[in-house]
Design a protein around this motif. Structure first.
Motif, PDB file in Angstrom:
ATOM      1  N   ASP A  99       0.813  -1.218   0.000  1.00  0.00           N
ATOM      2  CA  ASP A  99       0.000   0.000   0.000  1.00  0.00           C
ATOM      3  C   ASP A  99       0.851   1.275   0.000  1.00  0.00           C
ATOM      4  O   ASP A  99       0.392   2.353   0.364  1.00  0.00           O
ATOM      5  CB  ASP A  99      -1.056  -0.011   1.129  1.00  0.00           C
ATOM      6  CG  ASP A  99      -0.466  -0.393   2.466  1.00  0.00           C
ATOM      7  OD1 ASP A  99       0.777  -0.535   2.517  1.00  0.00           O
ATOM      8  OD2 ASP A  99      -1.224  -0.535   3.437  1.00  0.00           O
ATOM      9  N   GLY A 100       2.104   1.155  -0.424  1.00  0.00           N
ATOM     10  CA  GLY A 100       2.901   2.353  -0.728  1.00  0.00           C
ATOM     11  C   GLY A 100       3.640   2.974   0.440  1.00  0.00           C
ATOM     12  O   GLY A 100       4.112   4.118   0.339  1.00  0.00           O
ATOM     13  N   HIS A 101       3.767   2.235   1.544  1.00  0.00           N
ATOM     14  CA  HIS A 101       4.420   2.819   2.715  1.00  0.00           C
ATOM     15  C   HIS A 101       5.935   2.577   2.730  1.00  0.00           C
ATOM     16  O   HIS A 101       6.428   1.575   2.202  1.00  0.00           O
ATOM     17  CB  HIS A 101       3.806   2.253   4.003  1.00  0.00           C
ATOM     18  CG  HIS A 101       2.437   2.807   4.264  1.00  0.00           C
ATOM     19  ND1 HIS A 101       2.232   4.047   4.821  1.00  0.00           N
ATOM     20  CD2 HIS A 101       1.213   2.303   3.990  1.00  0.00           C
ATOM     21  CE1 HIS A 101       0.933   4.283   4.911  1.00  0.00           C
ATOM     22  NE2 HIS A 101       0.291   3.243   4.405  1.00  0.00           N
ATOM     23  N   GLU A 114      -1.401   8.663  -7.406  1.00  0.00           N
ATOM     24  CA  GLU A 114      -2.627   7.837  -7.439  1.00  0.00           C
ATOM     25  C   GLU A 114      -2.184   6.389  -7.375  1.00  0.00           C
ATOM     26  O   GLU A 114      -1.171   6.027  -7.979  1.00  0.00           O
ATOM     27  CB  GLU A 114      -3.366   8.000  -8.782  1.00  0.00           C
ATOM     28  CG  GLU A 114      -4.049   9.305  -8.962  1.00  0.00           C
ATOM     29  CD  GLU A 114      -4.945   9.279 -10.223  1.00  0.00           C
ATOM     30  OE1 GLU A 114      -4.905   8.296 -10.992  1.00  0.00           O
ATOM     31  OE2 GLU A 114      -5.673  10.260 -10.405  1.00  0.00           O
ATOM     32  N   LYS A 115      -2.978   5.567  -6.730  1.00  0.00           N
ATOM     33  CA  LYS A 115      -2.616   4.150  -6.632  1.00  0.00           C
ATOM     34  C   LYS A 115      -2.499   3.525  -8.032  1.00  0.00           C
ATOM     35  O   LYS A 115      -1.570   2.771  -8.304  1.00  0.00           O
ATOM     36  CB  LYS A 115      -3.659   3.403  -5.789  1.00  0.00           C
ATOM     37  CG  LYS A 115      -3.204   2.034  -5.412  1.00  0.00           C
ATOM     38  CD  LYS A 115      -4.068   1.402  -4.354  1.00  0.00           C
ATOM     39  CE  LYS A 115      -3.432   0.074  -3.938  1.00  0.00           C
ATOM     40  NZ  LYS A 115      -4.242  -0.691  -3.023  1.00  0.00           N
ATOM     41  N   HIS A 126       5.169  -2.190  -5.613  1.00  0.00           N
ATOM     42  CA  HIS A 126       5.958  -1.874  -4.413  1.00  0.00           C
ATOM     43  C   HIS A 126       6.610  -0.497  -4.527  1.00  0.00           C
ATOM     44  O   HIS A 126       7.703  -0.278  -4.007  1.00  0.00           O
ATOM     45  CB  HIS A 126       6.976  -2.983  -4.130  1.00  0.00           C
ATOM     46  CG  HIS A 126       6.314  -4.217  -3.578  1.00  0.00           C
ATOM     47  ND1 HIS A 126       5.900  -4.292  -2.264  1.00  0.00           N
ATOM     48  CD2 HIS A 126       5.948  -5.373  -4.166  1.00  0.00           C
ATOM     49  CE1 HIS A 126       5.323  -5.473  -2.061  1.00  0.00           C
ATOM     50  NE2 HIS A 126       5.330  -6.145  -3.205  1.00  0.00           N
ATOM     51  N   CYS A 127       5.933   0.410  -5.243  1.00  0.00           N
ATOM     52  CA  CYS A 127       6.414   1.799  -5.298  1.00  0.00           C
ATOM     53  C   CYS A 127       5.894   2.560  -4.098  1.00  0.00           C
ATOM     54  O   CYS A 127       4.829   2.244  -3.557  1.00  0.00           O
ATOM     55  CB  CYS A 127       5.906   2.486  -6.565  1.00  0.00           C
ATOM     56  SG  CYS A 127       6.827   2.011  -8.019  1.00  0.00           S
ATOM     57  N   ASP A 164      -3.205  10.374   3.132  1.00  0.00           N
ATOM     58  CA  ASP A 164      -2.592  11.088   4.267  1.00  0.00           C
ATOM     59  C   ASP A 164      -1.766  10.147   5.139  1.00  0.00           C
ATOM     60  O   ASP A 164      -0.828  10.576   5.811  1.00  0.00           O
ATOM     61  CB  ASP A 164      -3.679  11.776   5.106  1.00  0.00           C
ATOM     62  CG  ASP A 164      -4.250  12.995   4.381  1.00  0.00           C
ATOM     63  OD1 ASP A 164      -3.626  13.452   3.400  1.00  0.00           O
ATOM     64  OD2 ASP A 164      -5.345  13.468   4.781  1.00  0.00           O
ATOM     65  N   GLU A 165      -2.132   8.874   5.121  1.00  0.00           N
ATOM     66  CA  GLU A 165      -1.397   7.887   5.929  1.00  0.00           C
ATOM     67  C   GLU A 165       0.067   7.745   5.490  1.00  0.00           C
ATOM     68  O   GLU A 165       0.890   7.205   6.223  1.00  0.00           O
ATOM     69  CB  GLU A 165      -2.060   6.500   5.795  1.00  0.00           C
ATOM     70  CG  GLU A 165      -3.486   6.450   6.288  1.00  0.00           C
ATOM     71  CD  GLU A 165      -3.543   6.386   7.805  1.00  0.00           C
ATOM     72  OE1 GLU A 165      -2.830   5.550   8.361  1.00  0.00           O
ATOM     73  OE2 GLU A 165      -4.285   7.186   8.412  1.00  0.00           O
ATOM     74  N   HIS A 166       0.380   8.188   4.267  1.00  0.00           N
ATOM     75  CA  HIS A 166       1.761   8.049   3.785  1.00  0.00           C
ATOM     76  C   HIS A 166       2.709   9.083   4.395  1.00  0.00           C
ATOM     77  O   HIS A 166       3.923   8.928   4.336  1.00  0.00           O
ATOM     78  CB  HIS A 166       1.807   8.204   2.250  1.00  0.00           C
ATOM     79  CG  HIS A 166       1.199   7.050   1.511  1.00  0.00           C
ATOM     80  ND1 HIS A 166       0.267   7.195   0.515  1.00  0.00           N
ATOM     81  CD2 HIS A 166       1.379   5.713   1.649  1.00  0.00           C
ATOM     82  CE1 HIS A 166      -0.089   6.008   0.058  1.00  0.00           C
ATOM     83  NE2 HIS A 166       0.561   5.095   0.733  1.00  0.00           N
ATOM     84  N   VAL A 167       2.140  10.157   4.959  1.00  0.00           N
ATOM     85  CA  VAL A 167       2.972  11.302   5.335  1.00  0.00           C
ATOM     86  C   VAL A 167       3.978  10.941   6.430  1.00  0.00           C
ATOM     87  O   VAL A 167       5.160  11.327   6.348  1.00  0.00           O
ATOM     88  CB  VAL A 167       2.086  12.500   5.774  1.00  0.00           C
ATOM     89  CG1 VAL A 167       2.929  13.629   6.342  1.00  0.00           C
ATOM     90  CG2 VAL A 167       1.258  12.989   4.586  1.00  0.00           C
ATOM     91  N   GLN A 168       3.550  10.175   7.409  1.00  0.00           N
ATOM     92  CA  GLN A 168       4.428   9.915   8.557  1.00  0.00           C
ATOM     93  C   GLN A 168       5.735   9.221   8.145  1.00  0.00           C
ATOM     94  O   GLN A 168       6.827   9.638   8.537  1.00  0.00           O
ATOM     95  CB  GLN A 168       3.667   9.093   9.614  1.00  0.00           C
ATOM     96  CG  GLN A 168       4.473   8.738  10.857  1.00  0.00           C
ATOM     97  CD  GLN A 168       5.136   9.956  11.518  1.00  0.00           C
ATOM     98  OE1 GLN A 168       4.608  11.085  11.467  1.00  0.00           O
ATOM     99  NE2 GLN A 168       6.321   9.738  12.092  1.00  0.00           N
TER     100      GLN A 168
END
Ligand code: FMN
Length: 333
Positions: A29-31, A59-60, A67-68, A74-78
């Protein structure tokens, strides 16, 4: 190479750039993962002036692989903020390349300006005008998150045959509305993205665009088009052009150390804008020659920095530049 450079409110400690390079190591999921923490942290310890994080999807469906890194939530920011803090703590300026793969994306839903396939990929669906607006909005949200994560430099991926480049090149854009036809029309999508990201990305932080300066193909983008594009981007507030080439369709061209330097040189001279050059550059002597002759303002070392994260430290005659923790490994200190 070691002369600082200023753009807007950012001072770059030297002219060496780590260009964006996909690591295919994010979670599905891009983390961010530990790979990114070690990988980018090591280049910061290694003294790289500007680290530009790999293509990070707005965009997804625009990811280049499953696996990019992502910046669509917003969850990606941290996780991204942790990378920024790691890099800045060790002295690097931290940038991020935000991207949409268009017809070269990974997965089922391929979108593009026109229904023209990239070889060995599925046929993309042409974006409607409403969808273009939605995609532009997603770039805006990506820029907001990049700012919230604390990045110093934002780069828009406009090269290598991905969505922005697909709009720019007549070989992938056959639209008959205001997004296709003349160069002015083909630039419209990129200019709308720039206007949108500028609502979120502060004026005092540099904004960069990576371009493929030529498609190396008959009927495709040429360096003359790219100089014109760079002039327009400058008028619209872009500060830094990262000059790459190719990627739209298979093409043959001559490779060699610094093979893209003449393209950066043409953009810098023709548009009077700061540039990054990149491409098979490994030797400090070539870096110095490029910078001292004013052919580019920054030099990016891609694969060389993958091989040797301490390239910058080794290039400096003054060995005290090495982190003190490593001094016992350095002769003469
Ligand atoms: C593993 C790898 C991943 C890459 N990923 C990206 C990317 O995410 N975005 C991009 O604009 N270019 C990407 N590139 C291209 C590099 O940024 C660079 O332009 C290219 O490798 C040429 O520079 P070099 O000869 O110094 O490696 C990638 C290259 C490599 C080797």
């Amino acid at each position: 190479m070691f002369t600082p450079f200023e753009l807007k409110n950012v001072t770059f400690p030297n002219r060496i750039v780590m260009p964006p390079m996909c690591m295919y190591s994010a979670t599905e999921d891009g983390h961010v993962t530990n790979w990114h923490r070690v990988h980018y942290g090591t280049r910061a310890v290694g003294g790289v002036g500007l680290i530009i994080l790999e293509a990070t999807a707005v965009e997804k469906r625009g990811r280049l692989s499953n696996h990019c890194l992502g910046i669509w939530d917003d969850e990606h920011v941290q996780g991204l903020r942790e990378l920024v803090e790691l890099g800045q703590e060790h002295g690097s300026v931290m940038g991020i390349q935000i991207a949409h793969g268009g017809r070269k994306s990974w997965g089922e839903e391929l979108v593009a300006p026109s229904s023209l396939a990239f070889p060995d990929k599925g046929i993309p669906r042409a974006l409607s005008k409403q969808e273009i607006k939605d995609v532009v909005e997603n770039w805006r949200q990506g820029a907001r998150r990049a700012h919230e994560a604390g990045f110093d430099v934002l780069q828009l991926h406009g090269a290598h045959g991905y969505l922005i480049h697909e709009f720019l090149s007549p070989l992938s854009n056959e639209r008959t509305d205001e997004y296709g036809g003349s160069l002015e029309n083909r630039m419209r999508f990129l200019l709308e993205i720039i206007a949108a990201v500028q609502k979120e990305w502060p004026e005092d932080k540099p904004l960069s665009v990576r371009l493929s300066a030529t498609d190396y193909l008959e009927g495709g983008l040429t360096i003359l088009d790219t100089v014109q594009i760079a002039q327009t981007l400058k008028e619209h507030g872009v500060d830094l052009i990262d000059v790459s080439s190719g990627g739209l369709l298979p093409a043959s061209f001559k490779l060699g150390p610094g093979y893209q330097v003449p393209l950066a040189e043409a953009v810098k001279a023709g548009a009077d804008i700061a540039t990054i050059t990149v491409g098979l550059i490994t030797q400090p002597e070539l870096v110095q020659e490029i910078l001292l002759s004013g052919r580019a303002d920054f030099v990016a070392l891609g694969r060389e920095l993958l091989r040797n994260p301490y390239w910058v430290l080794e290039a400096k005659a003054d060995e005290t530049i090495w982190p003190w923790q490593y001094h016992r490994a350095i002769k003469g200190i």
